[in-house]
Design a protein around this motif. Structure first.
Motif, PDB file in Angstrom:
ATOM      1  N   THR A 232     -15.287   1.805 -32.086  1.00  0.00           N
ATOM      2  CA  THR A 232     -15.281   2.895 -33.061  1.00  0.00           C
ATOM      3  C   THR A 232     -16.481   2.764 -33.995  1.00  0.00           C
ATOM      4  OG1 THR A 232     -12.874   2.797 -33.001  1.00  0.00           O
ATOM      5  CG2 THR A 232     -13.878   4.091 -34.766  1.00  0.00           C
ATOM      6  N   ILE A 233     -17.231   3.851 -34.123  1.00  0.00           N
ATOM      7  CA  ILE A 233     -18.266   3.897 -35.154  1.00  0.00           C
ATOM      8  C   ILE A 233     -17.660   4.612 -36.348  1.00  0.00           C
ATOM      9  CG2 ILE A 233     -20.598   4.648 -35.736  1.00  0.00           C
ATOM     10  CD1 ILE A 233     -21.172   4.767 -32.725  1.00  0.00           C
ATOM     11  N   TYR A 234     -17.491   3.872 -37.439  1.00  0.00           N
ATOM     12  CA  TYR A 234     -16.827   4.450 -38.604  1.00  0.00           C
ATOM     13  C   TYR A 234     -17.780   5.330 -39.412  1.00  0.00           C
ATOM     14  CZ  TYR A 234     -12.880   1.447 -37.637  1.00  0.00           C
ATOM     15  OH  TYR A 234     -11.811   0.853 -37.044  1.00  0.00           O
ATOM     16  N   MET A 235     -17.389   6.584 -39.581  1.00  0.00           N
ATOM     17  CA  MET A 235     -18.207   7.525 -40.348  1.00  0.00           C
ATOM     18  C   MET A 235     -17.381   8.202 -41.441  1.00  0.00           C
ATOM     19  SD  MET A 235     -21.154   7.663 -38.633  1.00  0.00           S
ATOM     20  CE  MET A 235     -21.963   9.229 -38.327  1.00  0.00           C
ATOM     21  N   SER A 236     -16.156   7.744 -41.640  1.00  0.00           N
ATOM     22  CA  SER A 236     -15.234   8.478 -42.505  1.00  0.00           C
ATOM     23  C   SER A 236     -15.620   8.418 -43.981  1.00  0.00           C
ATOM     24  CB  SER A 236     -13.803   7.961 -42.317  1.00  0.00           C
ATOM     25  OG  SER A 236     -13.750   6.617 -42.723  1.00  0.00           O
ATOM     26  N   THR A 237     -16.495   7.497 -44.360  1.00  0.00           N
ATOM     27  CA  THR A 237     -17.003   7.493 -45.734  1.00  0.00           C
ATOM     28  C   THR A 237     -18.404   8.088 -45.782  1.00  0.00           C
ATOM     29  OG1 THR A 237     -15.776   5.454 -46.118  1.00  0.00           O
ATOM     30  CG2 THR A 237     -17.376   6.063 -47.785  1.00  0.00           C
ATOM     31  N   LEU A 238     -19.171   7.808 -44.734  1.00  0.00           N
ATOM     32  CA  LEU A 238     -20.561   8.246 -44.715  1.00  0.00           C
ATOM     33  C   LEU A 238     -20.678   9.770 -44.699  1.00  0.00           C
ATOM     34  CD1 LEU A 238     -23.450   7.083 -44.582  1.00  0.00           C
ATOM     35  CD2 LEU A 238     -23.375   7.528 -42.125  1.00  0.00           C
ATOM     36  N   VAL A 239     -19.890  10.426 -43.851  1.00  0.00           N
ATOM     37  CA  VAL A 239     -20.009  11.885 -43.728  1.00  0.00           C
ATOM     38  C   VAL A 239     -19.677  12.595 -45.044  1.00  0.00           C
ATOM     39  CG1 VAL A 239     -19.208  13.935 -42.511  1.00  0.00           C
ATOM     40  CG2 VAL A 239     -19.723  11.850 -41.241  1.00  0.00           C
ATOM     41  N   PRO A 240     -18.537  12.261 -45.687  1.00  0.00           N
ATOM     42  CA  PRO A 240     -18.304  12.903 -46.990  1.00  0.00           C
ATOM     43  C   PRO A 240     -19.444  12.636 -47.977  1.00  0.00           C
ATOM     44  CG  PRO A 240     -16.507  11.387 -46.425  1.00  0.00           C
ATOM     45  CD  PRO A 240     -17.369  11.511 -45.229  1.00  0.00           C
ATOM     46  N   PHE A 241     -20.001  11.422 -47.931  1.00  0.00           N
ATOM     47  CA  PHE A 241     -21.124  11.104 -48.814  1.00  0.00           C
ATOM     48  C   PHE A 241     -22.310  12.023 -48.538  1.00  0.00           C
ATOM     49  CE2 PHE A 241     -21.627   7.533 -51.781  1.00  0.00           C
ATOM     50  CZ  PHE A 241     -20.307   7.169 -51.900  1.00  0.00           C
ATOM     51  N   ILE A 242     -22.535  12.287 -47.254  1.00  0.00           N
ATOM     52  CA  ILE A 242     -23.665  13.156 -46.910  1.00  0.00           C
ATOM     53  C   ILE A 242     -23.395  14.588 -47.393  1.00  0.00           C
ATOM     54  CG2 ILE A 242     -24.890  14.228 -44.974  1.00  0.00           C
ATOM     55  CD1 ILE A 242     -24.566  11.500 -43.505  1.00  0.00           C
TER      56      ILE A 242
END
Lengths: 368, 256
Positions: A180-190
């Motif tokens: 799993t590549i975790y993006m659940s914090t990064l995407v909202p940040f973007i």
């Protein structure tokens, strides 16, 4: 800002995003840190949007929770997968809306819906001044909350029941062959980063200048050929658009949406962040947001559950005590840091450099 | 050259039972400096507020450049027509810089919308910045451009307020007691300055002022108000001789 300063700022931002990405891959997704980062980012966006109105345009509005509510609902209503609708709208025969739109479109729709409603209620409400405007917008938010829970609108809003099963932050995680590549914090940040960037562009434009002129002196602004109503309305609509997007993000974060949760207290929290950060400071609102969320969700948790900073006192530190301490901290800030952490200044490399220069320059004995 | 820039007919302004301005006629012709004088409370500033749309006159009409200004026209639209003003108590955008103060005045003449402005799609921002810098340079305020307006000394704040009004590209400028709080030296500099900007920017000037030296020195014509009524009008020499004006306002030479 010089070219080098701009370059360093961009570099720091990229570094921040990189750090978040790395942290997400290394730490457990359940870490408190991520809760704070996600919720902090959402509140930062809403606080900046409120600051545009209250801090930069000088309109004391308390409708933020109402616009977030609209955004959250529009997002939820239009993104629940079709095959999940029967179970979500179980009391309303699956609801009347039987299509979904892509996530990005839904986010824009959430903002647009909030902006449209802001444009409508702005017509009468923005003719009011200061306290009266605050009361009217607060009233609007409460009315919104009641309307969305209204049973008759159930086929669209699901009445007073939860909206759920729409895409959440966790859906940003990419699963590829067991990894799993975790993006659940990064995407909202973007998303939040892009939104705040747009608000900053507005603030730095000719319109932003006029907003501040209206804040400083309405009559003088009018005498400079500025249409007060048109510009107040514009500020209100832009602010509400991003509050709507913020509401949609909050829905994604919470995984469920219920109108009853968008109380006036939510607006007060955001107002608090704006004041702590500094009215008229975008970076202040961002810093204030993360500090506020970290303190209320994380650092002061112990005050509610028995032990805090290694001190165990279950008789004192029990449910509700956190709020007492929090209130005291806020009072202290308002009393001693009346202009907030940043005042009307922005956080900058130059600012930090100057701060340290001052700190390390030996003070002269006599003045001048 | 002698066309009428501002033509006020039968202007009346009542606040409840008080008649602040009573049936006033007033004309300002192109290129003139006209002064409006009278004791405190005579209704001078009320005239300004009626002309600039802050108040809606109870009765009478105001024409600008030969065209009547419709009742209920808001102040911003009147500024756009070409009437700029300064205020009796200085009203600068105090938290903003000198440069920004002037830039705000340029906003209404920018061809833009919120999107083109935010994303700098057109070169409007650069154009008005250049214009504003040129204006500040002409006014000798360029070295102060990044100073907060509220940090300027009093005299310079007055100067900036006039510069900001000039930035709206006016035909007519209304100056409300520009010499208030100035010493004789500053007042005589101001007199020169007003005559200078009239020539340079092809302005027509209507001024409210209590400093009689300044009024007599620069005015082409003078209107004298008392209790909202016009009691005299004429050249400075005529006004100085007018017995009613002396009784109501000027007084005898040695008690001023």
């Amino acid at each position: 800002m010089t070219k080098t300063q701009k370059f360093i700022s961009v570099l720091l931002l990229v570094a921040l995003y990189a750090v978040i990405f790395v942290l997400e891959q290394t730490l457990a997704p359940s870490e408190m840190l991520f809760t704070v980062l996600k919720k902090g980012a959402i509140y930062a966006l809403v606080a900046v949007s409120m600051n545009l109105l209250n801090g930069f345009t000088g309109l004391f509005s308390l409708g933020q929770a109402g616009f977030m509510l609209i955004g959250a609902y529009v997002y939820g209503i239009f993104t629940i997968p079709i095959d999940a609708r029967a179970s979500v709208y179980q009391y309303f025969d699956g609801g009347v809306i039987q299509f979904t739109v892509p996530l990005v479109v839904a986010l824009i729709m959430a903002g647009t819906a909030a902006a449209l409603i802001a444009a409508l209620i702005g017509l009468p409400v923005l003719r009011l001044k200061s306290d009266y405007l605050a009361i009217a917008t607060l009233g609007f938010a409460e009315i919104m909350r009641a309307i969305l829970q209204w049973d008759k609108l159930g086929p669209v809003t699901n009445g007073s029941n939860l909206l759920r099963k729409f895409p959440t932050f966790n859906d940003f995680n990419i699963v590829t062959g067991g990894k799993t590549i975790y993006m659940s914090t990064l995407v909202p940040f973007i998303i939040v980063g892009v939104c705040i960037f747009v608000i900053v562009l507005v603030i730095n434009s000719s319109y932003g200048r006029v907003f501040r002129a209206i804040r400083d002196d309405e009559r003088a602004a009018e005498a400079m050929g500025v249409s007060l109503f048109a510009h107040k309305e514009l500020s209100f609509v832009i602010s509400s658009f991003f509050a709507g997007v913020g509401g949609a993000l909050l829905a994604m974060y919470q995984m469920t949406v219920q109108a009853s949760a968008f109380k006036a207290a939510m607006t007060y929290e955001i107002l608090l962040i704006v004041v702590i950060g500094g009215l008229g400071s975008v970076t202040g609102s961002c810093i204030g947001s993360f500090l506020f969320i970290a303190a209320s969700e994380w650092w002061l948790r112990g005050l509610d559950s028995g032990s805090f900073l290694g001190i165990s006192a279950p008789m004192l530190f029990r449910a509700g005590f956190r709020k007492v301490v929090f209130a005291v901290i806020i009072m202290a800030i308002v009393l001693f840091y009346r202009k907030g952490l940043m005042g009307a200044n922005e956080f900058s490399i130059q600012g930090i450099a100057n701060f340290f220069k001052k700190l390390f320059t030996p003070r002269k004995r006599s003045a001048k | 050259m002698s066309g009428s820039v501002l033509n006020i007919k039968n202007l009346t302004m009542r606040f409840g039972g008080v008649t602040a301005v009573d049936n006033l006629p007033l004309e300002v012709r192109r290129g003139e400096i006209v002064a409006l004088i009278g004791p405190n409370g005579a209704g001078k500033t009320t005239v300004f507020n009626c002309v600039t749309g802050v108040y809606e006159a109870t009765d009478g009409s105001v024409s600008f450049l030969g065209k009547p200004i419709a009742k209920g026209t808001t102040p911003d639209k009147i500024t756009k027509l070409g009437i700029a003003r300064t205020f009796q108590n200085i009203r600068l955008f105090s938290t903003m810089t000198v440069f920004e103060n002037v830039l705000v005045a340029k906003h209404m003449r920018m061809r833009q919308n919120i999107f083109s402005a935010a994303f700098r799609i057109r070169k409007e921002e650069q154009r008005v910045r250049d214009e504003a810098l040129a204006l500040l340079e002409e006014q000798g305020l360029l070295h102060l451009k990044d100073e907060a307006a509220s940090n300027l000394p009093y005299g310079l704040q007055r100067h900036l307020e006039i510069a900001r009004a000039l930035a709206t590209d006016p035909e007519l400028i209304l100056l409300d007691e520009p010499a208030a709080g100035m010493n004789p030296q500053e007042t005589s500099e101001l007199a020169e300055f007003i005559q200078q900007i009239r020539g340079k920017y092809k302005l027509t000037v209507l001024i409210i002022e209590h400093h009689m030296d300044l009024v007599m020195q620069i005015s082409d014509r003078i209107y004298v108000l008392d209790f909202g009524k016009l009691i005299a009008t004429g050249t400075p020499a005529e006004i100085q001789e007018n017995q009613r004006v002396i009784d109501a306002y000027l007084g005898v030479a040695d008690d001023a």
